[in-house]
Design a protein around this motif. Structure first.
Motif, short mmCIF file in Angstrom:
data_model
loop_
_atom_site.label_atom_id
_atom_site.label_comp_id
_atom_site.label_asym_id
_atom_site.label_seq_id
_atom_site.Cartn_x
_atom_site.Cartn_y
_atom_site.Cartn_z
N SER A 1 -1.81 0.21 -7.90
CA SER A 1 -2.66 -0.08 -9.06
C SER A 1 -3.95 0.74 -9.06
CB SER A 1 -3.00 -1.57 -9.10
OG SER A 1 -3.69 -1.96 -7.93
N GLU A 2 -4.32 1.29 -7.89
CA GLU A 2 -5.53 2.10 -7.78
C GLU A 2 -5.27 3.57 -8.06
OE1 GLU A 2 -8.23 0.73 -4.36
OE2 GLU A 2 -6.22 0.13 -3.67
N LEU A 3 -4.02 3.93 -8.32
CA LEU A 3 -3.65 5.33 -8.49
C LEU A 3 -3.47 5.69 -9.96
CD1 LEU A 3 -0.87 5.50 -5.74
CD2 LEU A 3 -3.31 6.02 -5.47
N THR B 1 0.85 -1.19 0.00
CA THR B 1 0.00 0.00 0.00
C THR B 1 0.89 1.25 0.00
OG1 THR B 1 -0.07 0.18 2.41
CG2 THR B 1 -1.76 -1.20 1.36
N GLU C 1 -5.42 11.14 1.61
CA GLU C 1 -6.54 10.21 1.49
C GLU C 1 -6.17 8.92 0.78
OE1 GLU C 1 -6.48 12.51 -2.34
OE2 GLU C 1 -6.15 12.94 -0.21
N ALA C 2 -4.98 8.89 0.14
CA ALA C 2 -4.56 7.69 -0.61
C ALA C 2 -3.71 6.74 0.23
CB ALA C 2 -3.76 8.12 -1.85
N ARG D 1 0.66 8.49 -8.81
CA ARG D 1 1.85 7.67 -8.57
C ARG D 1 3.11 8.55 -8.51
NH1 ARG D 1 1.41 2.00 -9.79
NH2 ARG D 1 3.60 1.97 -10.38
N ASP E 1 -4.02 4.25 2.21
CA ASP E 1 -4.23 2.80 2.24
C ASP E 1 -4.54 2.21 0.86
OD1 ASP E 1 -3.79 2.38 5.04
OD2 ASP E 1 -5.73 3.32 5.42
N LYS E 2 -4.34 2.97 -0.18
CA LYS E 2 -4.56 2.48 -1.54
C LYS E 2 -3.34 1.70 -2.04
CE LYS E 2 -7.81 6.05 -3.07
NZ LYS E 2 -8.95 5.11 -3.27
N MET E 3 -3.59 0.82 -3.01
CA MET E 3 -2.50 0.12 -3.70
C MET E 3 -2.08 0.96 -4.90
SD MET E 3 -2.18 -2.58 -1.84
CE MET E 3 -1.11 -3.64 -2.85
#
Length: 258
Positions: free
Chosen positions: A156-158, A113, A149-150, A163, A152-154
């Motif tokens: 691949s979700e960005l 993450t 807010e990002a 990124r 805990d995102k992976m």
């Protein structure tokens, strides 16, 4: 006249600053391919130095030499007044801790993450921090790039722009004194590219970093550069402000501004 005076005042101000990076007669070949043929450059404390050049001109090799990712064949690489070409690995690593490198693709770990990406980097550089200190540093770094807010995102979700921002947050979390940017706006749309360029300026202002920026994006160069150098066939062929180089009588220099 007023604009010329302002440019001259900026030059004098930069010239009076401490030299943080200095390359002297830097040479590098890969087999029969001679990439650098005697590079000489300096970067001052708090300066944004942009390096322009066609593909294969030696831009990326130059900054990789600065952190020992590529070993120069000849010449000096003085970082913080120390020639890193004469250092053993342990001492070189102490210098590297003070340098941030933003890779072209962000170079995030896809299996982690955003939080884990930043935590991994911070623990590697500062292994004795408490969990509270680590969390505070992560939140500060993400706040700097506007992406708390990002957390805990992976990856691949960005989006591509996100990124790049997270890559910059991971660079900032170690509080580097020098940041090397390798094509920071590559692959981004014009609006996102400008946002990244403005973020580079924000980092320069907030942290007083010395930054060397490799880019093909002239809008990025115009917005971020205190000074620009142009590489051609492994040597520096021109140097100056954006406005000065845009007015150059050299066709090869002007070709960047068309």
């Amino acid at each position: 006249m007023i604009q010329t005076k302002l440019l001259n005042d900026k030059k004098k101000a930069i010239q009076s600053l401490e030299t943080i990076v200095e390359l002297k007669n830097l040479h590098k070949s890969f087999g029969d391919n001679k990439v650098l043929s005697g590079i000489n450059l300096i970067a001052k404390k708090g300066e944004n130095l942009v390096i322009l050049g066609r593909s294969g001109s030696g831009k990326s090799v130059t900054i990789k030499c600065m952190v020992g990712l590529v070993h120069a064949d000849e010449g000096e690489i003085n970082i913080f007044g120390e020639d890193i070409t004469k250092m053993d690995a342990a001492i070189l690593n102490e210098i590297r801790v003070r340098i941030g490198f933003l890779f072209q693709n962000g170079a995030l770990y896809d299996s982690m993450t955003v939080r884990q990406n930043l935590e991994f980097t911070l623990k590697h550089h500062s292994p004795y921090l408490s969990s509270t200190e680590i969390e505070e540093a992560i939140l500060e770094a993400l706040d700097n790039v506007g992406l708390k807010e990002a957390i805990d995102k992976m990856p691949s979700e960005l989006s591509g722009g996100m990124r790049k921002r997270i890559g910059l947050a991971r660079t900032l979390i170690i509080k580097p004194e020098i940041i090397l940017y390798d094509e920071p706006t590559s692959g981004l749309d014009s609006i996102t590219s400008r946002e990244i360029s403005e973020l580079i300026l924000y980092v320069q202002k907030k942290y007083k970093t010395t930054s060397i920026i490799i880019t093909h994006d002239m809008a990025c160069a115009k917005l971020t550069a205190n000074r620009i150098i142009i590489l051609k066939e492994g040597v520096i062929c021109s140097e100056g402000s954006y406005d000065e180089l845009e007015k150059s009588k050299d066709k090869s220099v002007r070709s960047f501004f068309i």
